[in-house]
Design a protein around this motif. Structure first.
Motif, PDB file in Angstrom:
ATOM      1  N   HIS A  68       0.873  -1.175   0.000  1.00 52.25           N
ATOM      2  CA  HIS A  68       0.000   0.000   0.000  1.00 52.25           C
ATOM      3  C   HIS A  68       0.915   1.230   0.000  1.00 52.25           C
ATOM      4  O   HIS A  68       2.005   1.188   0.563  1.00 52.25           O
ATOM      5  N   PRO A  69       0.494   2.319  -0.600  1.00 53.53           N
ATOM      6  CA  PRO A  69       1.352   3.506  -0.604  1.00 53.53           C
ATOM      7  C   PRO A  69       1.777   3.992   0.782  1.00 53.53           C
ATOM      8  O   PRO A  69       2.787   4.665   0.908  1.00 53.53           O
ATOM      9  N   HIS A  70       1.033   3.636   1.829  1.00 53.64           N
ATOM     10  CA  HIS A  70       1.399   4.038   3.184  1.00 53.64           C
ATOM     11  C   HIS A  70       1.950   2.869   3.989  1.00 53.64           C
ATOM     12  O   HIS A  70       1.844   2.834   5.214  1.00 53.64           O
ATOM     13  N   GLY A  71       2.536   1.891   3.292  1.00 52.82           N
ATOM     14  CA  GLY A  71       3.159   0.747   3.941  1.00 52.82           C
ATOM     15  C   GLY A  71       4.659   0.955   4.061  1.00 52.82           C
ATOM     16  O   GLY A  71       5.357   1.123   3.062  1.00 52.82           O
ATOM     17  N   ILE A  72       5.156   0.970   5.295  1.00 54.50           N
ATOM     18  CA  ILE A  72       6.583   1.190   5.532  1.00 54.50           C
ATOM     19  C   ILE A  72       7.181  -0.067   6.134  1.00 54.50           C
ATOM     20  O   ILE A  72       6.728  -0.547   7.169  1.00 54.50           O
ATOM     21  N   SER A  73       8.206  -0.589   5.488  1.00 57.55           N
ATOM     22  CA  SER A  73       8.893  -1.760   6.014  1.00 57.55           C
ATOM     23  C   SER A  73      10.122  -1.329   6.806  1.00 57.55           C
ATOM     24  O   SER A  73      10.860  -0.451   6.385  1.00 57.55           O
ATOM     25  N   VAL A  74      10.309  -1.973   7.936  1.00 55.40           N
ATOM     26  CA  VAL A  74      11.516  -1.762   8.736  1.00 55.40           C
ATOM     27  C   VAL A  74      12.405  -2.999   8.625  1.00 55.40           C
ATOM     28  O   VAL A  74      13.184  -3.314   9.501  1.00 55.40           O
ATOM     29  N   GLY A  75      12.250  -3.687   7.510  1.00 55.19           N
ATOM     30  CA  GLY A  75      13.020  -4.895   7.228  1.00 55.19           C
ATOM     31  C   GLY A  75      12.966  -5.164   5.738  1.00 55.19           C
ATOM     32  O   GLY A  75      13.368  -4.332   4.927  1.00 55.19           O
ATOM     33  N   GLU A  76      12.389  -6.295   5.353  1.00 47.78           N
ATOM     34  CA  GLU A  76      12.324  -6.719   3.951  1.00 47.78           C
ATOM     35  C   GLU A  76      11.238  -5.973   3.187  1.00 47.78           C
ATOM     36  O   GLU A  76      10.173  -5.705   3.718  1.00 47.78           O
ATOM     37  N   VAL A  77      11.526  -5.670   1.929  1.00 40.25           N
ATOM     38  CA  VAL A  77      10.546  -5.050   1.047  1.00 40.25           C
ATOM     39  C   VAL A  77      10.292  -5.976  -0.131  1.00 40.25           C
ATOM     40  O   VAL A  77      11.039  -6.910  -0.392  1.00 40.25           O
ATOM     41  N   CYS A  78       9.220  -5.698  -0.864  1.00 39.52           N
ATOM     42  CA  CYS A  78       8.842  -6.571  -1.972  1.00 39.52           C
ATOM     43  C   CYS A  78       9.375  -6.113  -3.315  1.00 39.52           C
ATOM     44  O   CYS A  78       9.355  -6.866  -4.269  1.00 39.52           O
ATOM     45  N   GLY A  79       9.803  -4.876  -3.419  1.00 37.99           N
ATOM     46  CA  GLY A  79      10.305  -4.383  -4.694  1.00 37.99           C
ATOM     47  C   GLY A  79       9.226  -3.822  -5.601  1.00 37.99           C
ATOM     48  O   GLY A  79       9.515  -3.411  -6.715  1.00 37.99           O
ATOM     49  N   ARG A  80       7.970  -3.793  -5.156  1.00 34.03           N
ATOM     50  CA  ARG A  80       6.900  -3.202  -5.965  1.00 34.03           C
ATOM     51  C   ARG A  80       6.920  -1.687  -5.811  1.00 34.03           C
ATOM     52  O   ARG A  80       7.338  -1.168  -4.789  1.00 34.03           O
ATOM     53  N   ARG A  81       6.402  -0.992  -6.804  1.00 37.82           N
ATOM     54  CA  ARG A  81       6.384   0.462  -6.771  1.00 37.82           C
ATOM     55  C   ARG A  81       5.231   1.028  -5.957  1.00 37.82           C
ATOM     56  O   ARG A  81       5.202   2.204  -5.654  1.00 37.82           O
ATOM     57  N   ASP A  82       4.243   0.179  -5.618  1.00 38.53           N
ATOM     58  CA  ASP A  82       3.033   0.679  -4.966  1.00 38.53           C
ATOM     59  C   ASP A  82       3.010   0.482  -3.457  1.00 38.53           C
ATOM     60  O   ASP A  82       1.976   0.627  -2.833  1.00 38.53           O
ATOM     61  N   GLY A  83       4.136   0.160  -2.845  1.00 33.51           N
ATOM     62  CA  GLY A  83       4.131   0.019  -1.398  1.00 33.51           C
ATOM     63  C   GLY A  83       5.309  -0.748  -0.871  1.00 33.51           C
ATOM     64  O   GLY A  83       6.219  -1.110  -1.608  1.00 33.51           O
ATOM     65  N   SER A  84       5.279  -0.999   0.426  1.00 28.62           N
ATOM     66  CA  SER A  84       6.342  -1.697   1.139  1.00 28.62           C
ATOM     67  C   SER A  84       7.646  -0.910   1.052  1.00 28.62           C
ATOM     68  O   SER A  84       8.693  -1.440   0.744  1.00 28.62           O
ATOM     69  N   TRP A  85       7.538   0.371   1.335  1.00 25.12           N
ATOM     70  CA  TRP A  85       8.691   1.258   1.279  1.00 25.12           C
ATOM     71  C   TRP A  85       9.625   1.019   2.456  1.00 25.12           C
ATOM     72  O   TRP A  85       9.203   0.680   3.537  1.00 25.12           O
ATOM     73  N   SER A  86      10.891   1.234   2.237  1.00 29.52           N
ATOM     74  CA  SER A  86      11.865   1.216   3.315  1.00 29.52           C
ATOM     75  C   SER A  86      12.394   2.629   3.469  1.00 29.52           C
ATOM     76  O   SER A  86      13.003   3.168   2.553  1.00 29.52           O
ATOM     77  N   VAL A  87      12.143   3.246   4.598  1.00 27.48           N
ATOM     78  CA  VAL A  87      12.570   4.619   4.828  1.00 27.48           C
ATOM     79  C   VAL A  87      14.070   4.682   5.076  1.00 27.48           C
ATOM     80  O   VAL A  87      14.742   5.615   4.655  1.00 27.48           O
ATOM     81  N   PHE A  88      14.611   3.664   5.746  1.00 26.60           N
ATOM     82  CA  PHE A  88      16.004   3.707   6.183  1.00 26.60           C
ATOM     83  C   PHE A  88      16.914   2.724   5.452  1.00 26.60           C
ATOM     84  O   PHE A  88      18.099   2.673   5.736  1.00 26.60           O
ATOM     85  N   GLY A  89      16.363   1.923   4.551  1.00 26.67           N
ATOM     86  CA  GLY A  89      17.179   0.909   3.878  1.00 26.67           C
ATOM     87  C   GLY A  89      17.709  -0.093   4.880  1.00 26.67           C
ATOM     88  O   GLY A  89      17.042  -0.423   5.859  1.00 26.67           O
ATOM     89  N   GLU A  90      18.899  -0.571   4.655  1.00 22.67           N
ATOM     90  CA  GLU A  90      19.499  -1.551   5.568  1.00 22.67           C
ATOM     91  C   GLU A  90      20.245  -0.881   6.724  1.00 22.67           C
ATOM     92  O   GLU A  90      20.730  -1.567   7.615  1.00 22.67           O
ATOM     93  N   GLU A  91      20.326   0.449   6.714  1.00 23.72           N
ATOM     94  CA  GLU A  91      21.062   1.169   7.757  1.00 23.72           C
ATOM     95  C   GLU A  91      20.381   1.093   9.116  1.00 23.72           C
ATOM     96  O   GLU A  91      21.043   1.097  10.154  1.00 23.72           O
ATOM     97  N   LEU A  92      19.048   1.059   9.114  1.00 19.12           N
ATOM     98  CA  LEU A  92      18.295   1.022  10.361  1.00 19.12           C
ATOM     99  C   LEU A  92      17.078   0.134  10.131  1.00 19.12           C
ATOM    100  O   LEU A  92      16.272   0.402   9.241  1.00 19.12           O
ATOM    101  N   THR A  93      16.942  -0.938  10.909  1.00 22.77           N
ATOM    102  CA  THR A  93      15.851  -1.889  10.730  1.00 22.77           C
ATOM    103  C   THR A  93      15.255  -2.268  12.092  1.00 22.77           C
ATOM    104  O   THR A  93      15.765  -1.880  13.133  1.00 22.77           O
ATOM    105  N   GLY A  94      14.181  -3.042  12.028  1.00 24.77           N
ATOM    106  CA  GLY A  94      13.577  -3.606  13.229  1.00 24.77           C
ATOM    107  C   GLY A  94      13.074  -2.575  14.217  1.00 24.77           C
ATOM    108  O   GLY A  94      12.655  -1.472  13.842  1.00 24.77           O
ATOM    109  N   PRO A  95      13.118  -2.919  15.506  1.00 23.21           N
ATOM    110  CA  PRO A  95      12.578  -2.024  16.540  1.00 23.21           C
ATOM    111  C   PRO A  95      13.208  -0.632  16.549  1.00 23.21           C
ATOM    112  O   PRO A  95      12.521   0.349  16.830  1.00 23.21           O
ATOM    113  N   GLN A  96      14.496  -0.525  16.223  1.00 22.96           N
ATOM    114  CA  GLN A  96      15.137   0.795  16.208  1.00 22.96           C
ATOM    115  C   GLN A  96      14.522   1.676  15.113  1.00 22.96           C
ATOM    116  O   GLN A  96      14.344   2.877  15.310  1.00 22.96           O
TER     117      GLN A  96
END
Length: 189
Positions: free
Chosen positions: A135-163
């Motif tokens: 979904h356009p408002h879906g943010i992943s703090v880990g793995e993403v799907c690579g689709r253009r319509d969601g599952s964004w990673s705000v921090f990439g691999e630099e910051l994941t999980g609970p942090q």
């Protein structure tokens, strides 16, 4: 939304005193797993599973063998349950279970035009957050799907999980009518 959205209760309800109802497909799956000690490092306990089965990755002898073998389970073959992965566990849920039920319940309580921010860590195909984060408002703090319509990673691999979740939560700013907004500038690492 307990058990991947299968059991919706407000936080004021103690699910230890008001537990989720047991489901026969989960019971069947738990029985099948209990009969397969060759898949586990320690004995699988079927009695505690009512609406979902979660198996920690470290409890499995071989991750890939488990996924191959579970396909023979009757409730998996029939489609009564789905098997999903996360980085640390396997979730076995009822086929109709969806985290989108949680989003829907929250969306029904917020003003029209508001959007529910969706955060998860397993947005890849087959991950237990894939549907939630697609979904356009879906943010992943880990793995993403690579689709253009969601599952964004705000921090990439630099910051994941609970942090990463904590960083996102600290970027929320109150707005009007109980709505919050994300202060994008505060997300910069």
């Amino acid at each position: 939304g307990y058990y991947n959205g299968a059991y919706l209760q407000p936080l004021s309800v103690d699910i230890r005193s008001e537990p989720a109802p047991a489901d026969p497909a989960i019971a069947e799956t738990a029985g099948w797993l209990a009969a397969r000690p060759d898949l586990f490092r320690r004995a699988f306990e079927p009695a505690r599973h009512r609406m979902q089965i979660t198996v920690d990755r470290e409890d499995l002898i071989d991750w890939e063998v488990f996924f191959r073998e579970i396909e023979a389970c009757g409730s998996v073959r029939s489609g009564a349950v789905r098997v999903m992965r996360s980085a640390h566990s396997v979730d076995i849920v009822l086929a109709a279970t969806t985290k989108l039920a949680v989003v829907g319940a929250i969306a029904a309580k917020v003003p029209d035009g508001s959007t529910v921010l969706r955060i998860g860590d397993s947005g890849s195909r087959g991950g237990n957050d894939s549907e939630l984060l697609s979904h356009p408002h879906g943010i992943s703090v880990g793995e993403v799907c690579g689709r253009r319509d969601g599952s964004w990673s705000v921090f990439g691999e630099e910051l994941t999980g609970p942090q990463a979740v904590l960083r996102l939560m600290r970027a929320l700013r109150p707005d009007r009518d109980g709505i919050v907004r994300v202060d994008i500038a505060s997300l910069i690492i």
